[in-house]
Design a protein around this motif. Structure first.
Motif, PDB file in Angstrom:
ATOM      1  N   ASP A  69     -34.475 -15.468  12.345  1.00  0.00           N
ATOM      2  CA  ASP A  69     -33.857 -16.886  12.710  1.00  0.00           C
ATOM      3  C   ASP A  69     -35.143 -17.501  13.503  1.00  0.00           C
ATOM      4  OD1 ASP A  69     -31.292 -16.483  11.985  1.00  0.00           O
ATOM      5  OD2 ASP A  69     -30.520 -15.467  13.840  1.00  0.00           O
TER       6      ASP A  69
ATOM      7  N   LYS B  42     -37.622 -18.461  11.051  1.00  0.00           N
ATOM      8  CA  LYS B  42     -37.143 -19.713   9.993  1.00  0.00           C
ATOM      9  C   LYS B  42     -37.096 -20.983  10.915  1.00  0.00           C
ATOM     10  CE  LYS B  42     -33.342 -17.686   7.362  1.00  0.00           C
ATOM     11  NZ  LYS B  42     -31.666 -17.322   7.123  1.00  0.00           N
ATOM     12  N   ARG B  43     -37.207 -20.797  12.346  1.00  0.00           N
ATOM     13  CA  ARG B  43     -37.414 -21.944  12.967  1.00  0.00           C
ATOM     14  C   ARG B  43     -38.783 -22.414  12.831  1.00  0.00           C
ATOM     15  NH1 ARG B  43     -38.723 -21.899  18.303  1.00  0.00           N
ATOM     16  NH2 ARG B  43     -38.066 -19.507  18.796  1.00  0.00           N
TER      17      ARG B  43
ATOM     18  N   ASN C 246     -39.269 -24.301   9.386  1.00  0.00           N
ATOM     19  CA  ASN C 246     -38.794 -25.725   9.713  1.00  0.00           C
ATOM     20  C   ASN C 246     -39.630 -26.536  10.537  1.00  0.00           C
ATOM     21  OD1 ASN C 246     -36.220 -25.006   8.145  1.00  0.00           O
ATOM     22  ND2 ASN C 246     -35.245 -24.413   9.840  1.00  0.00           N
ATOM     23  N   GLU C 247     -40.162 -26.041  11.361  1.00  0.00           N
ATOM     24  CA  GLU C 247     -41.108 -27.155  12.159  1.00  0.00           C
ATOM     25  C   GLU C 247     -42.486 -27.229  11.284  1.00  0.00           C
ATOM     26  OE1 GLU C 247     -43.384 -26.878  16.449  1.00  0.00           O
ATOM     27  OE2 GLU C 247     -41.674 -25.848  16.349  1.00  0.00           O
TER      28      GLU C 247
ATOM     29  N   LEU D 153     -42.438 -27.468   8.215  1.00  0.00           N
ATOM     30  CA  LEU D 153     -41.912 -28.362   7.097  1.00  0.00           C
ATOM     31  C   LEU D 153     -41.743 -29.692   7.590  1.00  0.00           C
ATOM     32  CD1 LEU D 153     -39.232 -26.229   5.484  1.00  0.00           C
ATOM     33  CD2 LEU D 153     -41.166 -27.208   4.205  1.00  0.00           C
ATOM     34  N   SER D 154     -41.229 -29.986   8.971  1.00  0.00           N
ATOM     35  CA  SER D 154     -40.921 -31.148   9.288  1.00  0.00           C
ATOM     36  C   SER D 154     -42.191 -31.916   9.823  1.00  0.00           C
ATOM     37  CB  SER D 154     -40.052 -31.154  10.632  1.00  0.00           C
ATOM     38  OG  SER D 154     -40.742 -30.293  11.987  1.00  0.00           O
TER      39      SER D 154
ATOM     40  N   ASP E 200     -37.233 -22.824  -4.691  1.00  0.00           N
ATOM     41  CA  ASP E 200     -36.001 -22.382  -4.129  1.00  0.00           C
ATOM     42  C   ASP E 200     -35.284 -21.227  -4.934  1.00  0.00           C
ATOM     43  OD1 ASP E 200     -33.659 -21.849  -2.855  1.00  0.00           O
ATOM     44  OD2 ASP E 200     -32.966 -23.760  -2.250  1.00  0.00           O
TER      45      ASP E 200
END
Length: 301
Positions: free
Chosen positions: A17, A20-21, A24-25, A27-28, A37
Motif C-alpha cells: 500500500d 502504491k501511494r 500514484n504520487e 503518476l499525479s 496494465d
C-alpha cells in the motif's frame, strides 16, 4: 521494498500500500507514466527529461556498467550490468563490497563465460545484496554459494531457459520475499524454509506437473502467479489433521495458460479462505467447473 526504501506502513496498511501511494504520487506529478496494465502488475516509463534528471540525482548511488566503465563511486549501491557489452569482468567491480541491487541485462549465450564470472563475483563480493535479477541468463546452474546471500529479498530468474534446477543451498535464503522462476523442472527442495516469501511466480515451467505441498508452510505467501505451465494440475487436498486449521495469507491467485488444470489447490485456498481477494483463471480449458467449496472464500473482491 526489497531495499528497505519504503516508510513503515500505518495501522491496517501493507508494505504494498505504501509503494502504491508512492507510485500514484509519481503518476499525479507526471514524473512517470503508465505503459502497460497486466491486470495484476504494471509497467511504467519516464519521459527522457525526467530520466536525465533521475540519472543526475542518482549517479552516486546507481551505475550502469559496461566494458568502458573505468571508475565507480564507492557509494554506489545499485548496479545495472550490460552483459552483452562486457568483455570479461570490469576490475572496478572487484573493489566494491556494499552493493544492494544487481541487474544483469542483455545476457547472451556468446557471453556465457563472462556471465558465469559476473555471477561468481557478485556472490562472493556483494554479501549485502537485497535484489538480484538474472532474467534470460544463459546459466545452466546457479553456484551453491547463492545460499550465502542472507539479506537477499528479491530474486528474478525469469526466462532462464537453460536453468533446470536450483542448488541445495537455496533453502538458506531465509529473507527472500519475492521469487520468479522460469523453466525450472522442479521446485527447489526445502521450499518450506523460505518463511519470508510473499510473492512466487512460476512462468513457462512446461514440465512442472504439480506444486509442492510444502507451500502450506509458507504462511506469509500472499501472491501466487502460475503462467504457461501446460502440464500442471493443482489438485492438492487436505490430508492431515493439521491441514484443517491452516492459517495462510494468500491474497492473489493467478492461473494463466494451464492446459492440464482440472482442480484448484483446495489445501492452499481453504487455508486462505478469509484472505483471498483476487482469483484469476484464464486459458485453462480443462477446468470445467468451480468447486463446491468456492463460496467459502469470503474475502473475494
Amino acid at each position: 521494498m526489497a531495499n528497505g526504501l519504503l516508510e513503515h506502513p500505518k495501522q491496517n496498511q501493507e508494505w504494498e500500500d505504501v509503494g502504491k501511494r508512492y507510485l500514484n504520487e509519481l503518476l499525479s506529478r507526471c514524473l512517470i507514466q503508465m505503459e502497460k496494465d497486466f491486470w495484476l502488475y504494471f509497467t511504467f516509463k519516464m519521459h527522457d527529461l525526467v530520466h536525465d534528471l533521475a540519472l543526475d540525482v542518482s549517479q552516486k548511488e546507481c551505475k550502469t556498467v559496461n566494458s568502458e566503465t573505468e571508475t565507480i563511486d564507492e557509494n554506489v549501491r545499485h548496479l545495472l550490468l550490460c552483459d552483452e557489452k562486457l568483455v570479461g569482468v570490469p576490475r572496478v567491480l572487484e573493489e566494491m563490497k556494499n552493493v544492494r541491487t544487481v541487474i544483469i541485462q542483455d545476457a547472451s549465450k556468446e557471453s556465457k563465460t563472462t556471465h558465469e564470472s559476473l555471477i561468481n563475483l557478485c556472490l562472493s563480493n556483494f554479501k549485502y545484496l537485497r535484489a538480484l535479477e538474472l532474467r534470460k541468463s544463459p546459466l545452466t546452474a546457479l553456484p551453491n554459494s547463492i545460499g550465502t546471500l542472507k539479506h537477499l529479498r528479491d530474486l528474478d530468474l525469469g526466462g532462464c531457459r537453460s536453468l533446470r534446477e536450483l542448488p541445495r543451498s537455496f533453502d538458506k535464503l531465509r529473507s527472500l520475499q519475492s521469487l520468479y522462476l522460469g523453466y525450472t523442472e522442479c521446485l527447489p527442495e526445502g521450499m518450506q524454509y523460505l518463511k519470508s516469501l510473499r510473492t512466487l511466480v512460476l512462468g513457462g515451467c512446461v514440465k512442472l506437473v504439480s506444486l509442492s505441498r510444502s507451500l502450506k508452510f509458507l504462511t506469509k505467501l500472499e501472491h501466487l502467479y502460475i503462467n504457461i505451465c501446460s502440464s500442471m494440475n493443482l489438485k492438492m487436498e487436505p490430508e492431515e489433521e493439521e491441514d484443517k486449521d491452516l492459517q495462510l495469507s494468500l491474497k492473489t491467485l493467478s492461473l494463466v495458460g494451464l492446459l492440464a488444470l482440472r482442480d484448484l489447490p483446495r489445501l492452499l485456498l481453504q487455508g486462505s479462505s478469509s484472505t483471498l481477494q483476487q482469483l484469476r483463471i484464464t486459458g485453462c480449458p480443462d477446468l470445467s467447473v468451480l468447486p463446491a467449496w468456492q463460496p467459502n472464500l469470503t474475502s473475494l473482491h
